[in-house]
Enzyme design. Sequence first.
Site, PDB file in Angstrom:
ATOM      1  N   ARG A 137       0.759  -1.153  -0.122  1.00 14.10           N
ATOM      2  CA  ARG A 137      -0.155  -0.088   0.077  1.00 14.10           C
ATOM      3  C   ARG A 137       0.841   1.169  -0.142  1.00 14.10           C
ATOM      4  O   ARG A 137       0.299   2.238  -0.202  1.00 14.10           O
ATOM      5  CB  ARG A 137      -0.862   0.042   1.225  1.00 14.10           C
ATOM      6  CG  ARG A 137      -0.253   0.029   2.606  1.00 14.10           C
ATOM      7  CD  ARG A 137      -1.011   0.225   3.791  1.00 14.10           C
ATOM      8  NE  ARG A 137      -0.675  -0.651   4.890  1.00 14.10           N
ATOM      9  CZ  ARG A 137      -0.600   0.074   5.987  1.00 14.10           C
ATOM     10  NH1 ARG A 137      -0.803   1.328   6.129  1.00 14.10           N
ATOM     11  NH2 ARG A 137       0.110  -0.622   7.180  1.00 14.10           N
ATOM     12  N   ASN A 138       2.101   0.974  -0.099  1.00 12.94           N
ATOM     13  CA  ASN A 138       3.188   2.126  -0.095  1.00 12.94           C
ATOM     14  C   ASN A 138       3.780   1.995  -1.326  1.00 12.94           C
ATOM     15  O   ASN A 138       3.972   0.784  -1.818  1.00 12.94           O
ATOM     16  CB  ASN A 138       3.998   1.923   1.218  1.00 12.94           C
ATOM     17  CG  ASN A 138       3.366   2.679   2.608  1.00 12.94           C
ATOM     18  OD1 ASN A 138       2.625   3.471   2.657  1.00 12.94           O
ATOM     19  ND2 ASN A 138       3.603   1.784   3.668  1.00 12.94           N
TER      20      ASN A 138
END
Length: 419
Positions: free
Chosen positions: A202-203
């Site tokens: 998600r990063n």
Amino acid sequence: MSKLVPPHGSSELKPLLLEGQARQDELKKAQGLKRVPMTSRETGDLIMMGIGAFTPLDGFMGKADWQGCCDSFTMPSKNNLFWPIPITLSAEQALADSIALGEEVQLWDTETEEIMGTMKVTEKYTIDKEHECKQVFKTTDLAHPGVQKVMEQAPVNLAGPVKVLSESFFPEMFPGIYQRPAESRKMFEERGWNTVAALQLRNPMHGSHAYLAWIAIEVCDGVYIHQLVGKLKPGDIPAEVRVKAIDALVNKYFRKDRVIQGGYPMEMRYAGPREALLHALFRQNYGCSHLIVGRDHAGVGDYYGPFDAQKIFNEIPAGSLRLQPLAMDWTFYCYECGSMASMKTCPHSSKAVIDDEGNYKGGARLLLSGTMLRKLMSEGKPVPAEFSKPEVIAVLKEYYDNLENKVEVKLHKAATGEK
Ligand SMILES: [Zn+2]
């Protein structure tokens, strides 16, 4: 015959998305039905059901399943099949009162103002929201973004089987990245893979993620870099930038026949260990036999211990999932080892010192985290070369240079390695 892991609790995927004429007909009918507005989380969950990522759910959960998920990770309506987080839909009291049991309703996404599906309401019930938060998030602190969403839910939950009519903007906004489980399974099979490790992202994909992906390729047939294209917290890097950064990395540093990049539409709940289990469950539906579970998987702030998300796989009943976790220790670049390493391999305990100009000033371990990377870049500071490959840094730099409203990224203590 596929040698991939079977879907969860089922021999085949169960996508609830209608297509072609059936979709047209249902959409027409939906326009005349009572409208139930959905939050972005509820919409994301509905699409997950639509594409079969939440196999074998038939719709939003009733009270018995809500209670079962909260208290014992099970769904009584499905022979107590394992499920770690309730998948529910809420409605305002007046709207709920106006809907009769057995009535079909239209499911409407508040943000895109699109009719997303229909549901036959078979149950209306209220829940103890604090109980859900305590069980799922281990906290009732309203500063926790997942808790906040649950506490803000409308007071009545509506349950029943759904028909899904749209995948929203995902297919158009992320062509080739946004995938249905049937598509990922097909790609795995075409490559002859039997075992596939999912890497949840998600990063932006930095050096530690790449290291984890390479380790996964050593022990599985391939790696599925599977990132969230659903909603995140403010200040997080948007999915399209993350996709570009992964492309930059994969194109140059990975064998094409060992890696596939994909995206899924679910919103983050930041439920740490419980969410790791949900991530595992839907990755199994995507055809993955393993899920890489690193440090603080799906966590936020300091609500969860760094390895709680690994431990929980040993706490659930045996056989709950066919997918296995690939538990990985905290990884980093070590200037003494001269390579990527982990707490399990590296004997050098000192922390690398990086000055404000991004220069190495001594010490061993450069603790990489997406949060720290975001902070350096949003402040326009240089990023040490060991942090990520230059191609990735270039993509992210371009994003930050163009960002007008820079959001201050708070560096919580976990990201500094002081925990
Ligand atoms: Zn070392």
